[in-house]
Design a protein around this motif. Structure first.
Motif, PDB file in Angstrom:
ATOM      1  N   GLU A  11      -0.303  -7.923  -4.853  1.00  0.00           N
ATOM      2  CA  GLU A  11      -0.155  -7.527  -6.256  1.00  0.00           C
ATOM      3  C   GLU A  11      -1.452  -6.942  -6.803  1.00  0.00           C
ATOM      4  O   GLU A  11      -1.443  -5.962  -7.553  1.00  0.00           O
ATOM      5  CB  GLU A  11       0.277  -8.724  -7.104  1.00  0.00           C
ATOM      6  N   GLN A  12      -2.556  -7.541  -6.398  1.00  0.00           N
ATOM      7  CA  GLN A  12      -3.858  -7.029  -6.856  1.00  0.00           C
ATOM      8  C   GLN A  12      -4.091  -5.621  -6.322  1.00  0.00           C
ATOM      9  O   GLN A  12      -4.553  -4.723  -7.055  1.00  0.00           O
ATOM     10  CB  GLN A  12      -4.973  -7.973  -6.395  1.00  0.00           C
ATOM     11  N   ALA A  13      -3.755  -5.408  -5.029  1.00  0.00           N
ATOM     12  CA  ALA A  13      -3.924  -4.081  -4.427  1.00  0.00           C
ATOM     13  C   ALA A  13      -3.002  -3.058  -5.091  1.00  0.00           C
ATOM     14  O   ALA A  13      -3.403  -1.915  -5.357  1.00  0.00           O
ATOM     15  CB  ALA A  13      -3.643  -4.160  -2.928  1.00  0.00           C
ATOM     16  N   GLN A  40      -7.924   3.038   1.093  1.00  0.00           N
ATOM     17  CA  GLN A  40      -7.650   1.618   1.356  1.00  0.00           C
ATOM     18  C   GLN A  40      -6.692   1.396   2.523  1.00  0.00           C
ATOM     19  O   GLN A  40      -6.301   0.257   2.797  1.00  0.00           O
ATOM     20  CB  GLN A  40      -7.045   0.973   0.097  1.00  0.00           C
ATOM     21  N   TYR A  78      -5.327  -2.259   4.041  1.00  0.00           N
ATOM     22  CA  TYR A  78      -3.930  -2.695   3.939  1.00  0.00           C
ATOM     23  C   TYR A  78      -3.379  -3.085   5.312  1.00  0.00           C
ATOM     24  O   TYR A  78      -2.719  -4.118   5.469  1.00  0.00           O
ATOM     25  CB  TYR A  78      -3.054  -1.576   3.355  1.00  0.00           C
ATOM     26  N   ARG A 113       3.588   2.835  -8.831  1.00  0.00           N
ATOM     27  CA  ARG A 113       3.774   1.526  -8.194  1.00  0.00           C
ATOM     28  C   ARG A 113       4.609   1.661  -6.921  1.00  0.00           C
ATOM     29  O   ARG A 113       4.286   1.066  -5.899  1.00  0.00           O
ATOM     30  CB  ARG A 113       4.447   0.555  -9.174  1.00  0.00           C
ATOM     31  N   THR A 133       7.602  -9.870  -7.561  1.00  0.00           N
ATOM     32  CA  THR A 133       6.212 -10.326  -7.576  1.00  0.00           C
ATOM     33  C   THR A 133       5.800 -10.649  -6.148  1.00  0.00           C
ATOM     34  O   THR A 133       6.282 -11.610  -5.545  1.00  0.00           O
ATOM     35  CB  THR A 133       6.051 -11.578  -8.452  1.00  0.00           C
ATOM     36  N   PHE A 141      -0.367 -12.698  -4.152  1.00  0.00           N
ATOM     37  CA  PHE A 141      -1.467 -12.345  -5.055  1.00  0.00           C
ATOM     38  C   PHE A 141      -2.293 -11.166  -4.550  1.00  0.00           C
ATOM     39  O   PHE A 141      -2.568 -10.224  -5.303  1.00  0.00           O
ATOM     40  CB  PHE A 141      -2.376 -13.567  -5.264  1.00  0.00           C
ATOM     41  N   MET A 142      -2.703 -11.172  -3.280  1.00  0.00           N
ATOM     42  CA  MET A 142      -3.560 -10.110  -2.757  1.00  0.00           C
ATOM     43  C   MET A 142      -2.847  -8.761  -2.779  1.00  0.00           C
ATOM     44  O   MET A 142      -3.462  -7.717  -3.062  1.00  0.00           O
ATOM     45  CB  MET A 142      -3.997 -10.446  -1.334  1.00  0.00           C
ATOM     46  N   ARG A 146      -1.754  -3.162  -8.169  1.00  0.00           N
ATOM     47  CA  ARG A 146      -2.193  -2.916  -9.542  1.00  0.00           C
ATOM     48  C   ARG A 146      -3.395  -1.969  -9.570  1.00  0.00           C
ATOM     49  O   ARG A 146      -3.431  -1.013 -10.354  1.00  0.00           O
ATOM     50  CB  ARG A 146      -2.539  -4.242 -10.222  1.00  0.00           C
ATOM     51  N   GLN A 147      -4.366  -2.216  -8.699  1.00  0.00           N
ATOM     52  CA  GLN A 147      -5.576  -1.380  -8.702  1.00  0.00           C
ATOM     53  C   GLN A 147      -5.254   0.064  -8.332  1.00  0.00           C
ATOM     54  O   GLN A 147      -5.691   1.013  -9.004  1.00  0.00           O
ATOM     55  CB  GLN A 147      -6.599  -1.967  -7.731  1.00  0.00           C
ATOM     56  N   GLN A 162      -2.856   1.914 -10.991  1.00  0.00           N
ATOM     57  CA  GLN A 162      -3.548   2.257 -12.233  1.00  0.00           C
ATOM     58  C   GLN A 162      -4.402   3.505 -12.060  1.00  0.00           C
ATOM     59  O   GLN A 162      -4.449   4.367 -12.942  1.00  0.00           O
ATOM     60  CB  GLN A 162      -4.407   1.075 -12.693  1.00  0.00           C
TER      61      GLN A 162
END
Length: 662
Positions: A175-177, A225, A229, A197, A169, A172-173, A179-180, A183
């Motif tokens: 993990e959000q990147a 992106q 990054y 992933r 894990t 947060f930032m 996941r988006q 997906q």
């Protein structure tokens, strides 16, 4: 067919493990860059294919060999990944393991060199490691064949359930990147969730191969992106997350079991071996001892016995058999004076070559070669390179071709080019037969010292040219030299023999192919002239060539055309020089050739000739390798011209200046 990808950090015993599992020997060394291509084999008594990938520290490639691993994972989906680690260096090794586990393929982690870990006084609870890493963990010691049966069984059984897969894990930032982007990759490009992933994490981590792949495949969720990054410096946060996880895992699994006497002994030895002042004299002394064994104590006496056998019973028997069979004189001359004298004149040096290679294999298996690279790093830094550049040069002692190929491990293109250009100055094993002839003829009491001086002269010329190239090419950036110092081991006889045979068998193969062909060629050139078959070799094509160039070589102390003609055959392969001289001087054994050489050489001119042979035009195989590695015919031609000029100039200086004092 089931495929197992074998990968890990350098110096984890990965190649040794590959050899033991597949019963197929591959070159073993104690430094980065030995395995520059993937090797393949099958696990004994099975159809499971093992792909031995280069040793890497990360899936983010810097060098050519590291790129092999990442590109393999991008284009292949192995059924299982065997990740080999150094059990006593897990904190660093597991950084690669995490990248491999995130790839999504089933993984078995082998904690190799488990004996070294025990000597440190530590051990790990394997159940804890298995639970935390989400994969099978096996203990092995490939050198002593411990744990191999258990590992082989696990490979044959295939992936086994171990619970939840590893999925770190990240902040947060990040993990959000992840996941988006992942997906979108799954929905728009039909990728699996694990692969998507992994691609995203590697892309965010600034993996150049992954970014090139994303650009080629037009993976817009990632490409769009990239700037974001990089601006957020997500790669630093990824590294810290992985390192924290590793530290926590190892702390939970760590166990104390014993003393650290072996580590202390290694440290005491290294205090002298790698000392800033004493390390280099030790290095020179070890190489001097190698040459004493090869040329004075063991190799030469054995070569003399073999020479007597080939030039005596073998040559005489062949001549009698051909005469009894009614063979025409020219055929008897080809077989006896050409093939047996020529090829046999090279084969007599096999004992010396094998003794030298046995010494090198012993140094590799004991763990000294990594120290040699560390010691020479200080010298390399003075000329703008580092110990990583010296590794290909050391490998070049065996063969310049493999030495040049090992330069792929150097990150900076200019440094890699410089190392490629100076590698042919290293004295490869192919030159040993001609060295042996000259030192036996003119320096019988100092054979090892003379050969050692030739070897180190090649190193000095290489380093001097490297400094010149550094200035000419305006080299500013330099590679980072990372060398892992393994603990010392008592060398194993089977590994030493395998290493000796692997290095020496090429010489024997050349005797049956290139040297055979070269001997026939030189026999033809020395037996035929403009008027056809000649009875006097002075009227042959070989004589015409040698005599025409004699005025050019006379200033070097070379006063006979036979030697000049032989030097030309050396461009085909350096081993052919001695066989060519045997043919053109019409001698059946080494003793006769030495007697002939004594007529035309003095010790000074002999040494100048050795210097010329050391440095002049590389063999065809080396020239071709330079072209393929640089991607340019220009650099291959430059290597030919520059080495010839340097060889001639230095040999001229040695002979002319030396003549003033003799």
């Amino acid at each position: 067919m089931t495929t197992v990808a074998l990968l890990g950090n350098p110096n984890t015993g990965k190649t040794t493990l590959f050899n033991e599992l597949t019963d197929k020997y591959a070159y073993v060394g104690n430094w980065t860059g030995v395995t520059v291509e993937k090797k393949m084999g099958k696990i004994k008594h099975s159809e499971i294919e093992v792909v031995d990938l280069p040793g890497v520290y990360s899936l983010s490639p810097i060098t050519k060999d590291e790129a092999v691993v990442t590109n393999y994972l991008l284009t292949n989906r192995p059924d299982l990944v065997l990740n080999v680690t150094n059990a006593s260096q897990l904190k660093r090794n597991l950084l690669l393991s995490i990248e491999v586990l995130e790839f999504g393929a089933p993984v078995i982690i082998a904690l190799n060199m488990i004996d070294d870990l025990k000597r440190t006084g530590h051990y790990y609870d394997f159940d804890t490691l298995t639970e935390q890493l989400g994969c099978q963990v096996k203990a092995t010691n490939a050198r002593n064949k411990e744990g191999l049966d258990d590992l082989r069984t696990a490979l044959l059984q295939g992936p086994q359930p171990t619970g939840k897969k590893l999925q770190l894990t990240y902040p947060f930032m990040i993990e959000q990147a992840i996941r988006q982007a992942s997906q979108q990759l799954v929905s728009d490009f039909d990728l699996t969730a694990d692969f998507a992933r992994w691609l995203t994490i590697q892309f965010i981590n600034q993996n150049k191969s992954i970014r090139a792949y994303a650009k080629h495949m037009q993976l817009t969720p990632l490409m769009s992106q990239a700037a974001y990054y990089d601006a957020q410096k997500f790669d630093d946060q990824i590294f810290q997350t992985r390192l924290t996880f590793i530290e926590q895992t190892l702390n939970q699994a760590s166990e104390n079991i014993a003393s650290t006497s072996h580590i202390q002994m290694t440290a005491k030895i290294d205090k002298w071996i790698t000392h800033p002042l004493l390390g280099l004299p030790v290095f020179v002394g070890i190489f001097f001892l190698m040459f004493k064994l090869s040329f004075d104590w063991v190799g030469t006496p054995m070569s003399d016995l073999l020479d007597g056998f080939l030039s005596g019973p073998v040559s005489t028997t062949a001549s009698h058999l051909l005469t009894a069979a009614g063979a025409i004189p020219i055929l008897r001359s080809l077989v006896v004076n050409g093939l047996i004298a020529g090829v046999g004149g090279v084969l007599v040096f096999i004992p010396q070559i094998f003794v030298l290679f046995a010494c090198i294999s012993l140094l590799e298996d004991s763990g000294y070669m990594a120290r040699a690279a560390l010691v020479t790093d200080r010298i390399m830094q003075m000329i703008g390179l580092n110990g990583k550049a010296f590794i290909p040069l050391i490998i070049g002692f065996g063969c310049n071709v493999t030495g040049i190929m090992a330069a792929r491990t150097i990150e900076q293109p200019k440094e890699r080019l410089i190392t490629t250009l100076i590698s042919p100055f290293m004295s490869c094993s192919a030159r040993l037969p001609i060295y042996s002839l000259f030192v036996a003829a003119f320096f019988p009491r100092n054979q090892a010292l003379i050969v050692l001086s030739i070897y180190f002269l090649g190193i000095a010329v290489a380093l001097g040219m490297a400094k010149i190239y550094q200035i000419l090419f305006n080299v500013k950036d330099s590679s980072v030299f990372i060398v892992e110092l393994p603990q010392y081991h008592l060398p194993r006889l089977d590994i030493i023999w395998r290493g000796t045979w692997d290095k020496g068998k090429g010489f024997i193969k050349k005797a049956g192919t290139i040297i055979f062909a070269g001997t026939v060629l030189i026999w033809l050139l020395s037996s035929f002239g403009t008027s056809g078959l000649v009875s006097d070799i002075d009227n042959s094509f070989a004589a015409m060539l040698g005599k025409g160039l004699l005025p050019l070589f006379a200033p070097l102390g070379i006063t006979t055309w036979q030697v000049i003609s032989a030097l030309f055959t050396g461009i085909l392969a350096k081993e052919v020089i001695s066989s060519s001289m045997m043919v053109m001087f019409h001698t059946a054994n080494q003793t006769g050739l030495i007697a002939m050489m004594a007529r035309y050489f003095t010790p000074l001119s002999a040494y100048a000739t050795l210097v010329f042979i050391l440095l002049y035009v590389p063999c065809f195989a080396t020239i071709g390798t330079i072209k393929s590695e640089t991607g340019s015919t220009k650099w291959a031609l430059y290597s030919v011209v520059s080495s010839l000029a340097i060889a001639y100039g230095l040999a001229l200086i040695i002979y002319q200046v030396g003549s003033l004092f003799i």
